[in-house]
Structure formats: structure tokens, C-alpha cells
Scaffold this active site. Structure first.
Site, short mmCIF file in Angstrom:
data_model
loop_
_atom_site.label_atom_id
_atom_site.label_comp_id
_atom_site.label_asym_id
_atom_site.label_seq_id
_atom_site.Cartn_x
_atom_site.Cartn_y
_atom_site.Cartn_z
N CYS A 110 0.79 -1.28 -0.06
CA CYS A 110 0.00 -0.08 0.08
C CYS A 110 0.86 1.10 0.24
CB CYS A 110 -0.87 0.14 1.26
SG CYS A 110 -1.86 1.26 1.40
N HIS A 153 -9.26 -3.54 -2.30
CA HIS A 153 -8.28 -2.99 -1.70
C HIS A 153 -8.51 -1.47 -1.31
CE1 HIS A 153 -3.72 -2.08 -0.23
NE2 HIS A 153 -4.31 -1.09 -0.52
N GLU A 154 -8.73 -0.92 -2.72
CA GLU A 154 -9.18 0.36 -2.80
C GLU A 154 -10.43 0.70 -2.05
OE1 GLU A 154 -6.84 2.55 -3.33
OE2 GLU A 154 -5.68 0.64 -3.97
N HIS A 157 -9.93 1.25 1.53
CA HIS A 157 -9.85 2.36 1.96
C HIS A 157 -10.90 3.53 2.36
CE1 HIS A 157 -5.51 2.34 2.10
NE2 HIS A 157 -5.30 2.02 0.87
#
Length: 188
Positions: A110, A153-154, A157
Site C-alpha cells: 500500500c 483493496h481500494e 480504504h
């Protein structure tokens, strides 16, 4: 131009918050921010530009990583099947997912984490995501393997979740139940 100094690091409170929805159609500032995020990813993968500006290569960048608590992220990568993903997304959400799981055999990294974090990150092997893209179109993306991992993954966030939150604390290399590894850029 976005550089590494603009990217906040783990421990920053914005990375631990659920980001706010973006009003649609997006205002000029939000659209420009997302366009700049996409340009950062392209720059980070260009050896000459990356070296000149000391950029770490990335395939995805979420607004919270810039200290902006808004539900938007950009991606720029190609999977092993030759599919290119290069766009920005407002208010993305998973509308369906597989029972089957996957993980990157080499682990995840990351731009907001300046250290190696060993371990397997369990992800859905297939996801369908709906979002509004940079062109203002409502899109539905069916993703699998590496592409599904990047998007999840995004999305994490935007929900205040870091990739290492998914790693088993007692046994980081425990293969998640019902999971097969996907190689770095494809899906098997």
C-alpha cells in the site's frame, strides 16, 4: 501534481474513517482531484517520471490516502489477460461477490504503508462493482482475480480498513478457507 508527500501514512485518522459519499454529478474540485489521482498512478508506473519525482509505483489510490474523506478512487493497471483498468470511480460499491476467496501469494502492499507486512489478505475471488466513472457514466464492473483484489483493496480504504486488517494475527500465512491464490497479475 500529486507526489509521495501528498500521501498520508498508516495511523492517520482519515485512513481509519468511513469516507463520505460524493455528491453526483461531482463538482469540479472532486473531478479534478480524481483525475490527478489517476495521473499519479500513471506517473508512478513511468520509470523516468517515477525516478525524477521519487514516486512509488501504485496500481490504485483512494481519496482517503490524500487525507480526503470522500468515496472515490482511481486504478491504473493491466491484468494477465490483457484487460486494462484505468479510470476513476465515485461512490463505488460491491453489489455482489463470490463465496470463493482468493489472495495474492506475494501479499499486498500500500502506498500509505512504508513497510513490508507479510501475510495473506483474504479477498473475494469475484466481485461486481457499481460506480460512477470519471466520464460521469454509471458503470457495472465484473471483476475476478487480481482485478477483484485491487478494487477491494481500494474499497477498503473508503471504509477505514487497511489491507493488513485482513491478515490472521496468529498465523499470517494461514490460507483462508475456500481460497486459492491468484498470481500477481492474473487469476487462476
Amino acid at each position: 501534481m500529486i507526489t509521495m508527500k501528498d500521501i498520508i501514512l498508516e495511523g492517520h485518522p482519515v485512513l481509519e474513517q468511513v469516507a463520505n459519499e460524493v455528491m453526483l454529478p461531482p463538482n469540479k474540485e472532486d473531478k479534478e482531484t480524481l483525475e490527478n489521482m489517476l495521473q499519479f498512478l500513471k506517473n508512478s508506473q513511468d520509470e523516468e517520471i517515477a525516478e525524477k519525482y521519487n514516486l512509488r509505483a501504485g496500481v490504485g489510490l483512494a481519496a482517503p490516502q490524500l487525507g480526503i474523506s470522500k468515496r472515490m478512487f482511481a486504478v491504473h493497471f493491466e491484468d494477465l489477460q490483457g484487460n486494462t483498468y484505468s479510470d476513476g470511480y465515485f461512490n463505488p460499491k460491491i453489489i455482489s461477490h463470490s463465496v470463493e476467496k482468493t489472495f495474492l501469494a506475494n501479499g499486498e502492499g500500500c502506498l500509505s504503508v512504508n513497510r513490508e507486512v507479510p501475510g495473506y489478505v483474504s479477498r473475494y475471488a469475484r466481485v461486481t462493482i457499481s460506480a460512477t466513472n470519471l466520464a460521469g457514466q454509471q458503470v457495472k464492473l465484473r471483476l475476478r482475480g487480481y482485478a477483484a483484489v485491487v478494487f477491494q483493496h481500494e474499497l477498503d480504504h473508503l471504509n477505514g480498513i487497511m489491507f493488513y486488517d485482513h491478515i490472521d494475527k496468529q498465523d499470517p500465512f494461514l490460507i483462508p478457507e475456500n481460497a486459492k491464490p491468484c498470481d500477481l497479475q492474473g487469476d487462476k
